[in-house]
Design an enzyme around this catalytic site. Structure first.
Site, short mmCIF file in Angstrom:
data_model
loop_
_atom_site.label_atom_id
_atom_site.label_comp_id
_atom_site.label_asym_id
_atom_site.label_seq_id
_atom_site.Cartn_x
_atom_site.Cartn_y
_atom_site.Cartn_z
N ARG A 179 0.84 -1.06 0.07
CA ARG A 179 0.05 -0.11 -0.02
C ARG A 179 0.82 1.03 -0.05
NH1 ARG A 179 -4.38 -0.25 4.54
NH2 ARG A 179 -5.32 1.41 3.28
N CYS A 234 -1.37 6.09 9.23
CA CYS A 234 -1.61 4.81 8.59
C CYS A 234 -2.91 5.04 7.46
CB CYS A 234 -2.14 3.76 9.50
SG CYS A 234 -3.47 4.42 10.53
#
Length: 276
Positions: A179, A234
């Site tokens: 990611r 995050c």
């Protein structure tokens, strides 16, 4: 200073009147599952904190996928949970680590001092054969309202400065490498990471659900000067809190969380995203 307590410590202090245990079990794919699990079994005298309702606001245009509650809302929850100035708070989740970490960081943000996470969560507690119950505790409401600690919260503007190489400190992206590099994105509408961010995956702080010891955590972040101000993020401000705890355990003095994280960052079309 430690932010972690092991199950043996909690078992030995379970009858302490100053103790409040907070159950943060949650399932990101099923928002009702955490409450169902709590109703089935939890550590004796634990109260339930819902990640989606107690520890997050409804999603808006900005703020990310799990916007943080206001101080007034969070303190109201803590007062209902009977948490006062001298209360020792132990938060746990199913063993993932991230949900209890979110509770700890929010608690510190709004001024609560004696807050810890249970190492290994409910999974470790059960493996040791420690008691469980389905009984709901009878709680006496508290009126305590602490002074908040905004020194551990980074705004989007502060993150923007760091992304441009301005300001003081470093950005740490807590998501998995794929990611971060923009190879895939299962949740958010854009792939990649905030410019100038380093990647330290949150799960690498844990082994079988338990935090690495201080020496191993120090070694994990050895390339960073412990006096460097850090901002962790995050996808939505939950798993970054595991890095927050790990960095504090490793001796870093100035650690902040970008609460809205990547999902807030990309809600502003002008904010750049990097793939590498």
């Amino acid at each position: 200073m430690t932010l972690i307590r092991d199950p043996e410590w909690l078992m030995n202090h379970l009858s302490d009147d100053r103790l409040r245990v907070v159950d943060c079990q949650y399932d990101l794919s099923n928002e009702d599952k955490g409450r169902q699990r709590y109703d089935e079994e939890h550590i004796p005298a634990a109260v339930f904190a819902d990640i989606g309702n107690d520890l997050s606001l409804k999603i808006g245009e900005h703020g990310g996928r799990h916007p943080i509650p206001s101080k007034e809302e969070f303190v109201c929850f803590m007062q209902k949970a009977g948490i006062g100035q001298d209360t020792i708070i132990i938060a746990y989740d199913g063993g993932e680590g991230a949900f209890a970490a979110r509770f700890l960081w929010l608690s510190q943000l709004y001024g609560y001092k004696q807050v810890y996470v249970l190492d290994g969560g409910l999974k470790a507690w059960k493996e040791l054969g420690y008691p469980l119950t389905a009984d709901q505790p009878d709680i006496k409401r508290s009126e305590y309202c602490p002074a908040d600690n905004k020194d551990i919260l980074s705004s989007c503007e502060e993150v923007k400065a760091l992304s441009m190489g301005e300001g003081e400190g470093l950005l740490i992206d807590s998501r998995e490498e794929g990611r971060f590099k923009g190879l895939y994105e299962p949740i958010d509408r854009k792939c990649g990471h905030i410019p100038n961010a380093l990647n330290f995956v949150w799960m690498d702080n844990l082994e079988e659900g338990r935090y690495l010891d201080g020496n191993h955590l120090t070694a994990r972040f050895q390339e960073i000067d412990p006096d460097t101000p850090l901002t962790v993020y995050c996808g939505s401000g939950i798993t970054a809190c595991v890095n927050y705890i790990a960095l504090k355990q490793a001796g870093f003095k100035a650690v902040k969380v970008y609460a809205g994280s990547f999902s807030d960052w990309i809600s502003y079309d002008e904010n750049p995203v990097v793939k590498d």
